[in-house]
Design an enzyme around this catalytic site. Structure first.
Site, PDB file in Angstrom:
ATOM      1  N   GLU A 146      -1.889 -34.150 -19.719  1.00 15.74           N
ATOM      2  CA  GLU A 146      -1.668 -32.706 -19.549  1.00 15.74           C
ATOM      3  C   GLU A 146      -0.214 -32.357 -19.348  1.00 15.74           C
ATOM      4  OE1 GLU A 146      -4.034 -34.263 -18.105  1.00 15.74           O
ATOM      5  OE2 GLU A 146      -5.866 -33.253 -18.726  1.00 15.74           O
ATOM      6  N   HIS A 215     -13.765 -30.517  -9.919  1.00 12.64           N
ATOM      7  CA  HIS A 215     -14.009 -29.787 -11.152  1.00 12.64           C
ATOM      8  C   HIS A 215     -14.457 -28.371 -10.864  1.00 12.64           C
ATOM      9  CE1 HIS A 215     -13.994 -33.943 -12.415  1.00 12.64           C
ATOM     10  NE2 HIS A 215     -13.830 -33.526 -13.646  1.00 12.64           N
TER      11      HIS A 215
END
Lengths: 410, 434
Positions: A146, A215
């Site tokens: 990322e 998450h």
């Protein structure tokens, strides 16, 4: 929960706000707030068993006579379907894809980067079949890196490309925080205006169904201080497509927050090209008694609570703020001036969330119009637990919203 | 390397062409040289070619009080780099480089200018006119100058915070540098960036970044955009030996290699990551090899001709085969920044040693003198001229005003978005969809 169709007649197709068209004059506040000492707004503690406690600053409250049979004005949904074009029905992720596809067709500089966006079609199917249509150079599968691919997106944006960077889950973008904060947000300023960064960073976030703590993060609270970026949160297929398109066309870096649980919402949206204003809030349900400010998934909890409230005789005004940075203080301000009571319902955590900033912003700017302290209902300051019941108590539930409004409107 | 120098001298024929004369320009070399004065030039040239030393001319020139023109000859001179290149996973380019008198003198002038600029910045910092961080590049000028010589303005360069000289090489002016350092309006970033944020969009210089290593993914993004737009140009992403241990570098290299991007990662190895020597920070200080699957080249970063050769090679390679790593073995005389004396982690002897043996400007000076492309005095004159330029620029920058208070809020967002919307402050009138 059916999404409410927002289009109102032909004006909806090109106007950025589907409801009352705002005349942008006499707008009283600008985002440059005066840094005066502000009163600490009272806090609301929403306990896990649903009881609400808050301490009131003793201010004389207007004895408001509540209309017992307040009519819940539906947001013109009946009028909408009588508009000239029937539109087409689709799910929210399809609306996002449609917006993305239209923009990619319109402008060859738009490209998509992310993990599994290409051949796999996107982990939430937002980019399904786009790689087949546009090729591997425009829909790029990245390795799990990322920090670097966000950086590469920003570097490409500096030259004039318009990348759409997808974080598979917003929480993963924490790894790219440096790139987003320093390079994405600040380069326009530190280069003295030489570079614009027309990048869109998007991805699903929020509390899902027992996905676990890592998450289920709400990154909007971490990113909100970064100067130079815009943040928007979509909540319906209509505004998802509109915001996606506007974000891609914007010269500023935009972070588009989607929600894991909203991808399968169905709605009928117009056939024509339309965009949603990035800085504008959406009036979901006009009302008189209390302003409820919300965004993303909490909008649906609020609307569910609104049904109950209407049955009990209240007339809440529900505004989906949509623009998390900068706040649409124009719409919000007009509403506060009308109702004099504010409830903020958000999914961020209590500490340092969007609600906290919004509370401060409203108090600074509209303190004189408030009859009661602002109530801010947020998620608990805990990592999201796995167990279903605990997870439910982490976020704000409709019952708590009803209780809060009742207590506020006493 | 004195032995190598004499080896050059003995193995190569001195240039026998009479240098064509142009009167010494007082302006920057970017201006076209004025046309020669034929009669005077002819007279002087006959003297010059007959006698190889300047001693005969000195009284003459001082008597006429003319400045003797300097060689701007472009006939090629063939030289060898100081050391051969070391290659990893590729064929090293040849040691033999082609240059010309003109080029060598340009190199000398540019590097002298950069050196002078950095020393002046040092004094300004101590006089508290420059605040915050100031990272000086003296000692490393050869990398900036050599790289620029190998590239066009279509190629992109992005570097970290030691960016003053790279900015100059890309076409920045002294005024922009000093004004930005002092936080004035005429600075390249309007005074809002500072020492670590120099940018020059029209020459494809992308800065100027404070966070170590963050510029490398940006650089690979630039390379991606070049490939996307089919520019046939390359991106040089510079970083230091300290940044070479950043994970995002390897991530970006991986993606660049997968997508075949024309990215060249240049490690300016000055052997110290702030206060930490390279052997204490990197298990494998062979930075050119750390790309593993990506080819690498180790270059003597104090030899501007070697740098130029390596960058030319790298550009060709990257356009065909994807990313390549260049390791420039260089050295900085100053500390990491102005707040670092630079002597707590290395000895003064080491610094003076490098200055004596490997200084890039001295190397070029010796080359020029040994090939008789100019005299000592001319080179000294260039340095004086450069010094004056720098002083003038500083004086001009000191006069420049600080930014207006309204500038605080400009350029946070880009306005005029072209969609139906308001600006972030809700004051714009609605624009309509194009």
């Amino acid at each position: 929960m059916a999404a409410i169709f927002q289009g109102v007649g032909a004006a909806a197709t090109l106007s950025s706000s589907p409801s009352n068209s705002f005349v942008p004059k006499k707008f009283l506040t600008s985002p440059r707030r005066s840094f005066c000492v502000r009163k600490v707004p009272s806090s609301v503690v929403v306990r896990s068993d649903g009881s609400v406690n808050f301490d009131l600053n003793s201010k004389s409250r207007r004895a408001q006579q509540l209309v017992a049979n307040a009519v819940a004005t539906k947001a013109d949904s009946s009028a909408a379907s009588s508009s000239s074009n029937p539109g087409h029905e689709l799910l929210l992720f399809e609306a996002l894809r449609e917006g993305l596809e239209e923009e990619m067709e319109r402008d060859p500089c738009v490209c998509v980067m992310g993990e599994d966006v290409g051949h796999y079609g996107g982990s939430y199917k937002v980019t399904k079949d786009l790689a087949k249509k546009f090729g591997d150079l425009r829909v790029l599968d990245t390795p799990i890196a990322e920090n670097s691919f966000t950086g590469m997106g920003i570097g490409a944006a500096m030259t004039g490309l318009r990348p759409v960077v997808e974080g598979m889950n917003m929480g993963f973008l924490l790894l790219a925080f440096n790139q987003i904060s320093n390079n994405c947000g600040m380069l326009h300023y530190t280069s003295g205006g030489q570079f614009t960064i027309p990048i869109v960073i998007r991805g699903p976030g929020g509390v899902g169904r027992q996905l676990g703590a890592e998450h289920s993060q709400r990154l909007e609270s971490y990113f909100q201080s970064i100067p130079g970026i815009q943040m928007v949160a979509c909540s319906t297929p209509y505004n998802a497509k509109g915001l996606m398109k506007a974000a891609i066309r914007s010269e500023n870096p935009v972070i588009l927050f989607e929600h894991v649980l909203l991808y399968n919402l169905k709605e009928r949206i117009p056939d024509e090209d339309y965009i949603c204003n990035l800085e504008e809030a959406e009036m979901v349900r006009p009302g008189e008694h209390v302003t409820i400010l919300t965004y993303s998934r909490m909008r649906y909890h609020v609307m569910q609570a609104a049904k109950t409230l209407v049955n009990k005789g209240y007339d809440p005004e529900v505004i989906d703020i949509r623009s998390l940075k900068p706040f649409d203080l124009y719409t919000i301000g007009n509403s506060v001036k009308k109702t004099h009571r504010v409830v903020i319902v958000e999914e961020c955590m209590r500490t340092g969330g969007i609600g906290a900033s919004l509370t401060a912003a409203i108090t600074e700017n509209f303190n004189d119009y408030l009859d009661a302290p602002i109530m801010c209902l947020s998620s608990q300051d805990v990592p999201t637990p796995y167990a279903g019941t605990l997870e439910e108590w982490t976020v704000v539930q409709p019952a708590q919203i009803v209780t809060a409004v009742e207590q506020l409107c006493q | 390397m004195p032995t190598l120098l004499s080896a050059w001298f003995n193995s190569h024929q001195p240039n026998l062409h009479p240098p064509s004369f142009y009167s010494l320009s007082l302006f920057r070399s970017s201006h076209p040289p004025p046309s020669p004065n034929p009669t005077l030039a002819m007279a002087l040239s006959r003297f010059a070619s007959s006698s190889r030393s300047g001693s005969l001319l000195k009284p003459l020139s001082s008597a006429i009080s003319l400045r003797r023109p300097i060689s701007t000859d472009t006939t090629p001179i063939t030289l060898e780099t100081s050391v051969p290149f070391t290659a990893h996973q590729c064929e090293a380019p040849s040691r033999t480089v082609q240059t010309s008198a003109n080029e060598l003198l340009t190199f000398f002038r540019d590097m002298a200018l950069m050196r002078r600029m950095e020393i002046a910045a040092d004094s300004l910092y101590k006089a508290k006119l420059i605040r915050g961080f100031c990272h000086l590049y003296d000692g490393q000028e050869a990398v900036a100058v050599g790289m620029e010589a190998a590239l066009t303005k279509k190629d992109c360069i992005i570097t970290a915070y030691r960016d003053h000289c790279t900015f100059m090489a890309r076409g920045g002016t002294l005024l922009e540098v000093f004004a930005e350092l002092m936080g004035r309006q005429a600075g390249c970033s309007r005074g809002k960036g500072g020492s670590m944020h120099f940018y020059k969009k029209d020459s494809n210089f992308y800065g100027g970044h404070g966070i170590v290593g963050a510029q490398v993914p940006l650089g690979c993004g630039l390379a991606f955009a070049q490939k996307y737009s089919k520019d046939e140009a390359v991106t040089f992403a510079l970083y230091g030996d300290g940044a070479a241990n950043q994970g995002q570098l390897f991530e970006a290299l991986n993606i660049s290699a997968l997508w075949d991007l024309p990215a060249i990662l240049v490690c300016e190895n000055n052997h110290y990551g702030m206060g930490t020597a390279e052997w204490r920070a990197a298990k494998s200080p062979a930075y050119y090899k750390r790309g593993d699957y990506a080819p690498g080249l180790k270059v003597d970063g104090m030899d501007v001709l070697a740098v130029k050769q390596a960058c030319t090679f790298a550009k060709e390679h990257a356009l065909k085969n994807g990313p390549i790593i260049l390791e420039m073995d260089t050295y900085r005389y100053h500390g990491h920044s102005m707040s670092d004396p630079g002597s707590t982690y290395r000895t003064r002897d080491e610094i003076t040693g490098v200055r004596q043996e490997r200084d890039p400007i001295e190397r070029i000076r010796k080359l020029i003198l040994s090939h008789d492309l100019a005299t000592e005095k001319e080179l000294k004159d260039i340095e004086k001229e450069v010094r004056k330029e720098v002083d003038d620029a500083i004086a001009q920058a000191k006069e420049n005003p600080v930014p207006e208070s309204s500038e605080l809020f400009t350029n946070v967002y880009a306005k005029g978005l072209g969609v139906e919307s308001f600006g972030a402050d809700r004051k714009e009138v609605r624009a309509t969809l194009p």
